[in-house]
Design a protein around this motif. Structure first.
Motif, PDB file in Angstrom:
ATOM      1  N   ALA A 170      -0.365  20.243   8.668  1.00 29.21           N
ATOM      2  CA  ALA A 170      -0.121  18.945   9.299  1.00 29.21           C
ATOM      3  C   ALA A 170      -1.275  18.629  10.248  1.00 29.21           C
ATOM      4  O   ALA A 170      -1.706  19.473  11.031  1.00 29.21           O
ATOM      5  N   VAL A 171      -1.782  17.423  10.175  1.00 34.00           N
ATOM      6  CA  VAL A 171      -2.849  17.017  11.081  1.00 34.00           C
ATOM      7  C   VAL A 171      -2.196  16.542  12.375  1.00 34.00           C
ATOM      8  O   VAL A 171      -1.194  15.838  12.353  1.00 34.00           O
ATOM      9  N   HIS A 172      -2.747  16.964  13.502  1.00 31.05           N
ATOM     10  CA  HIS A 172      -2.093  16.633  14.770  1.00 31.05           C
ATOM     11  C   HIS A 172      -3.111  16.519  15.904  1.00 31.05           C
ATOM     12  O   HIS A 172      -4.228  17.036  15.822  1.00 31.05           O
ATOM     13  N   ARG A 173      -2.671  15.841  16.926  1.00 32.33           N
ATOM     14  CA  ARG A 173      -3.515  15.639  18.114  1.00 32.33           C
ATOM     15  C   ARG A 173      -2.612  15.568  19.334  1.00 32.33           C
ATOM     16  O   ARG A 173      -1.628  14.816  19.350  1.00 32.33           O
ATOM     17  N   TRP A 174      -2.929  16.370  20.347  1.00 34.38           N
ATOM     18  CA  TRP A 174      -2.222  16.280  21.624  1.00 34.38           C
ATOM     19  C   TRP A 174      -2.825  15.111  22.397  1.00 34.38           C
ATOM     20  O   TRP A 174      -3.891  15.234  22.980  1.00 34.38           O
ATOM     21  N   ASP A 175      -2.138  13.978  22.367  1.00 37.28           N
ATOM     22  CA  ASP A 175      -2.717  12.752  22.921  1.00 37.28           C
ATOM     23  C   ASP A 175      -2.726  12.744  24.442  1.00 37.28           C
ATOM     24  O   ASP A 175      -3.693  12.350  25.069  1.00 37.28           O
ATOM     25  N   ASP A 176      -1.602  13.155  25.031  1.00 41.06           N
ATOM     26  CA  ASP A 176      -1.455  13.034  26.479  1.00 41.06           C
ATOM     27  C   ASP A 176      -0.515  14.136  26.945  1.00 41.06           C
ATOM     28  O   ASP A 176       0.712  14.005  26.839  1.00 41.06           O
ATOM     29  N   ILE A 177      -1.070  15.215  27.447  1.00 41.90           N
ATOM     30  CA  ILE A 177      -0.229  16.326  27.892  1.00 41.90           C
ATOM     31  C   ILE A 177      -0.510  16.700  29.338  1.00 41.90           C
ATOM     32  O   ILE A 177      -0.126  17.784  29.793  1.00 41.90           O
ATOM     33  N   ALA A 178      -1.143  15.793  30.095  1.00 45.21           N
ATOM     34  CA  ALA A 178      -1.473  16.083  31.494  1.00 45.21           C
ATOM     35  C   ALA A 178      -0.222  16.348  32.321  1.00 45.21           C
ATOM     36  O   ALA A 178      -0.244  17.142  33.271  1.00 45.21           O
ATOM     37  N   GLY A 179       0.884  15.671  31.986  1.00 41.59           N
ATOM     38  CA  GLY A 179       2.110  15.841  32.753  1.00 41.59           C
ATOM     39  C   GLY A 179       3.156  16.693  32.071  1.00 41.59           C
ATOM     40  O   GLY A 179       4.316  16.705  32.491  1.00 41.59           O
ATOM     41  N   VAL A 180       2.765  17.425  31.029  1.00 40.76           N
ATOM     42  CA  VAL A 180       3.734  18.209  30.252  1.00 40.76           C
ATOM     43  C   VAL A 180       3.742  19.655  30.740  1.00 40.76           C
ATOM     44  O   VAL A 180       2.699  20.268  30.935  1.00 40.76           O
ATOM     45  N   GLU A 181       4.949  20.191  30.915  1.00 39.20           N
ATOM     46  CA  GLU A 181       5.108  21.592  31.265  1.00 39.20           C
ATOM     47  C   GLU A 181       6.006  22.253  30.227  1.00 39.20           C
ATOM     48  O   GLU A 181       6.923  21.631  29.693  1.00 39.20           O
ATOM     49  N   GLY A 182       5.739  23.511  29.951  1.00 33.62           N
ATOM     50  CA  GLY A 182       6.516  24.239  28.969  1.00 33.62           C
ATOM     51  C   GLY A 182       5.656  25.296  28.316  1.00 33.62           C
ATOM     52  O   GLY A 182       4.646  25.732  28.881  1.00 33.62           O
ATOM     53  N   HIS A 183       6.052  25.690  27.107  1.00 38.10           N
ATOM     54  CA  HIS A 183       5.347  26.754  26.403  1.00 38.10           C
ATOM     55  C   HIS A 183       5.142  26.403  24.938  1.00 38.10           C
ATOM     56  O   HIS A 183       5.924  25.661  24.347  1.00 38.10           O
ATOM     57  N   ALA A 226      -2.646  42.559  15.244  1.00 40.33           N
ATOM     58  CA  ALA A 226      -1.678  42.482  14.155  1.00 40.33           C
ATOM     59  C   ALA A 226      -0.485  41.595  14.498  1.00 40.33           C
ATOM     60  O   ALA A 226       0.432  41.453  13.700  1.00 40.33           O
ATOM     61  N   ALA A 227      -0.480  40.996  15.690  1.00 41.21           N
ATOM     62  CA  ALA A 227       0.670  40.208  16.130  1.00 41.21           C
ATOM     63  C   ALA A 227       0.832  38.959  15.268  1.00 41.21           C
ATOM     64  O   ALA A 227      -0.133  38.260  14.970  1.00 41.21           O
ATOM     65  N   ALA A 228       2.077  38.687  14.879  1.00 42.53           N
ATOM     66  CA  ALA A 228       2.376  37.500  14.076  1.00 42.53           C
ATOM     67  C   ALA A 228       2.831  36.333  14.932  1.00 42.53           C
ATOM     68  O   ALA A 228       3.006  35.228  14.433  1.00 42.53           O
ATOM     69  N   VAL A 229       3.021  36.597  16.247  1.00 42.18           N
ATOM     70  CA  VAL A 229       3.507  35.577  17.178  1.00 42.18           C
ATOM     71  C   VAL A 229       2.645  35.619  18.428  1.00 42.18           C
ATOM     72  O   VAL A 229       2.390  36.699  18.979  1.00 42.18           O
ATOM     73  N   GLU A 230       2.197  34.463  18.893  1.00 40.83           N
ATOM     74  CA  GLU A 230       1.445  34.345  20.137  1.00 40.83           C
ATOM     75  C   GLU A 230       2.062  33.234  20.976  1.00 40.83           C
ATOM     76  O   GLU A 230       2.624  32.276  20.433  1.00 40.83           O
ATOM     77  N   THR A 231       1.960  33.333  22.289  1.00 40.60           N
ATOM     78  CA  THR A 231       2.514  32.308  23.176  1.00 40.60           C
ATOM     79  C   THR A 231       1.461  31.858  24.189  1.00 40.60           C
ATOM     80  O   THR A 231       0.529  32.612  24.504  1.00 40.60           O
ATOM     81  N   MET A 232       1.631  30.642  24.676  1.00 37.39           N
ATOM     82  CA  MET A 232       0.787  30.146  25.754  1.00 37.39           C
ATOM     83  C   MET A 232       1.535  29.047  26.502  1.00 37.39           C
ATOM     84  O   MET A 232       2.489  28.463  25.982  1.00 37.39           O
ATOM     85  N   THR A 233       1.100  28.763  27.711  1.00 35.20           N
ATOM     86  CA  THR A 233       1.680  27.669  28.488  1.00 35.20           C
ATOM     87  C   THR A 233       0.981  26.361  28.139  1.00 35.20           C
ATOM     88  O   THR A 233      -0.120  26.361  27.566  1.00 35.20           O
ATOM     89  N   PHE A 234       1.605  25.243  28.483  1.00 30.44           N
ATOM     90  CA  PHE A 234       0.929  23.964  28.314  1.00 30.44           C
ATOM     91  C   PHE A 234      -0.285  23.874  29.232  1.00 30.44           C
ATOM     92  O   PHE A 234      -1.257  23.177  28.919  1.00 30.44           O
ATOM     93  N   HIS A 235      -0.251  24.579  30.358  1.00 30.89           N
ATOM     94  CA  HIS A 235      -1.433  24.614  31.227  1.00 30.89           C
ATOM     95  C   HIS A 235      -2.615  25.212  30.475  1.00 30.89           C
ATOM     96  O   HIS A 235      -3.735  24.667  30.518  1.00 30.89           O
ATOM     97  N   ARG A 236      -2.380  26.307  29.745  1.00 34.02           N
ATOM     98  CA  ARG A 236      -3.448  26.915  28.960  1.00 34.02           C
ATOM     99  C   ARG A 236      -3.864  26.005  27.811  1.00 34.02           C
ATOM    100  O   ARG A 236      -5.061  25.904  27.485  1.00 34.02           O
TER     101      ARG A 236
END
Length: 275
Positions: free
Chosen positions: A74-87, A16-26
Motif C-alpha cells: 500500500a502506498v502511504h504518506r504521513w501527512d500531518d503527525i506533529a500532534g499525534v502521540e502513540g506507537h 531475527a525479530a519479526a516485530v519492531e516498535t517505535m513511538t510517533f515521536h521517533r
C-alpha cells in the motif's frame, strides 16, 4: 515529481525479530513527508491527535483512541503527525501466531483506519504496553516468540473492521482470494463463478452481502487501485499499465479507467503529486 520510497523490513539490534516498535515521536524524526511503500505491515495505535495519513490515495484523520493499518504494497504518506502521540508496530506478514490473526493479516481488504471503542481501549492499551515491554527486552533475554504472541493479542483486541462477520462469508472469501490472485489476467465475474463452481447469481449475492458491491464492481475497484499505484508511484505509461493488467491495448485500458474514474489514465497521472 518525487518518486516513491521503497522500504524493506530491517529490524534493529534483533536481526531475527519479526516485530519492531517505535513511538510517533521517533516516526516524526524519521519521516520526511514523502510517499512510501513497504514490504511489511505498519500498525499504529493512536493515543492522541489530531493528524492524518494517506493510504492508497485516501486521506484518513488520526484521532484519539484510533488505529491505523497499512499493509505491504500500500502506498502511504504521513501527512500531518506533529500532534499525534502513540506507537507504531512494524511486522512481517508471518509474524502473527494465531489462525485468526494470520487470516486477518492475509486479507486483501484491510481497513486503513478505525476508532477503538471506550470499552475495548483498556484491553488494547494493556496489550500494546505488554508488547512494548517485551520488545524492549535485551536481545539475550528475549524469547523470539513473545513479541509475535503479543502482537497477535494486540491485533485481536483492536478488533479490525475487516475481521467482521461480513468478510467471513465462505463464498466471498474464496472469491476475494481468487480475485487477488488473478485480477491481472481475468476481469470478468463470470470467470470467477466458473472457477469456483458457483452459479453467477450465488456468487453475486455473496459478494453483495459481504461488501455492498456487485462482483463486477469489486473486480473493477481492485483493478483501478492497482492501476493507480502503477501510474502514480511506478510512473508507468498507460500502455505499460495495460500490459501489466491484462488489457489487450492501451486504448482498451484507457476506456476502462475513464469509465471507472472519470479521467483518462494520463490525465489522472498528471494530477497526482507523489512525495
Amino acid at each position: 515529481m518525487t518518486m516513491i520510497r521503497q522500504m524493506t523490513y530491517q529490524p534493529g539490534e534483533r536481526r531475527a525479530a519479526a516485530v519492531e516498535t517505535m513511538t510517533f515521536h521517533r516516526l516524526r524524526e524519521l519521516n520526511d513527508g514523502g510517499t512510501q511503500r513497504a514490504d511489511f505491515h505498519v500498525l499504529a495505535v493512536v493515543d492522541a491527535g489530531p493528524g492524518s495519513v494517506t493510504v492508497d490515495f485516501l486521506r484518513h484523520p488520526l484521532r484519539e483512541r484510533s488505529a491505523v493499518w497499512i499493509p505491504p504494497a500500500a502506498v502511504h504518506r504521513w501527512d500531518d503527525i506533529a500532534g499525534v502521540e502513540g506507537h507504531v508496530v512494524l511486522f512481517v506478514p508471518t509474524a502473527p501466531v494465531t489462525h485468526a490473526t494470520r487470516e486477518l493479516v492475509a486479507s486483501p481488504d484491510l481497513v486503513a483506519h478505525w476508532s477503538v471503542s471506550d470499552a475495548d481501549w483498556p484491553f488494547v492499551d494493556a496489550a500494546r504496553n505488554h508488547l512494548l515491554l517485551e520488545a524492549s527486552a535485551p536481545p539475550g533475554d528475549l524469547s523470539m516468540q513473545l513479541p509475535e504472541i503479543l502482537l497477535s493479542a494486540l491485533i485481536a483486541r483492536l478488533r479490525p473492521p475487516h475481521g467482521g462477520a461480513r468478510s467471513a462469508h465462505p463464498v466471498f472469501r474464496l472469491f476475494r482470494s481468487n480475485v487477488e490472485a488473478h485480477f491481472r489476467q481475468h476481469h470478468d465475474a463470470g470467470y470467477y463463478a466458473r472457477a469456483l463452481g458457483y452459479a453467477p447469481r450465488t456468487l453475486s449475492r455473496a459478494v453483495q452481502q459481504a461488501t455492498g458491491r456487485t462482483a463486477k464492481a469489486y473486480i473493477v475497484d481492485r483493478i483501478v487501485l492497482e492501476a493507480k499505484r502503477l501510474l502514480a508511484h511506478d510512473r508507468l505509461t498507460p500502455a505499460a499499465c495495460a500490459d501489466r493488467l491484462g488489457f489487450p491495448d492501451a486504448s482498451n485500458f484507457s476506456v476502462f479507467f475513464r469509465n471507472a474514474t472519470g479521467k483518462r489514465p494520463g490525465a489522472w497521472q498528471a494530477t497526482v503529486t507523489v512525495g
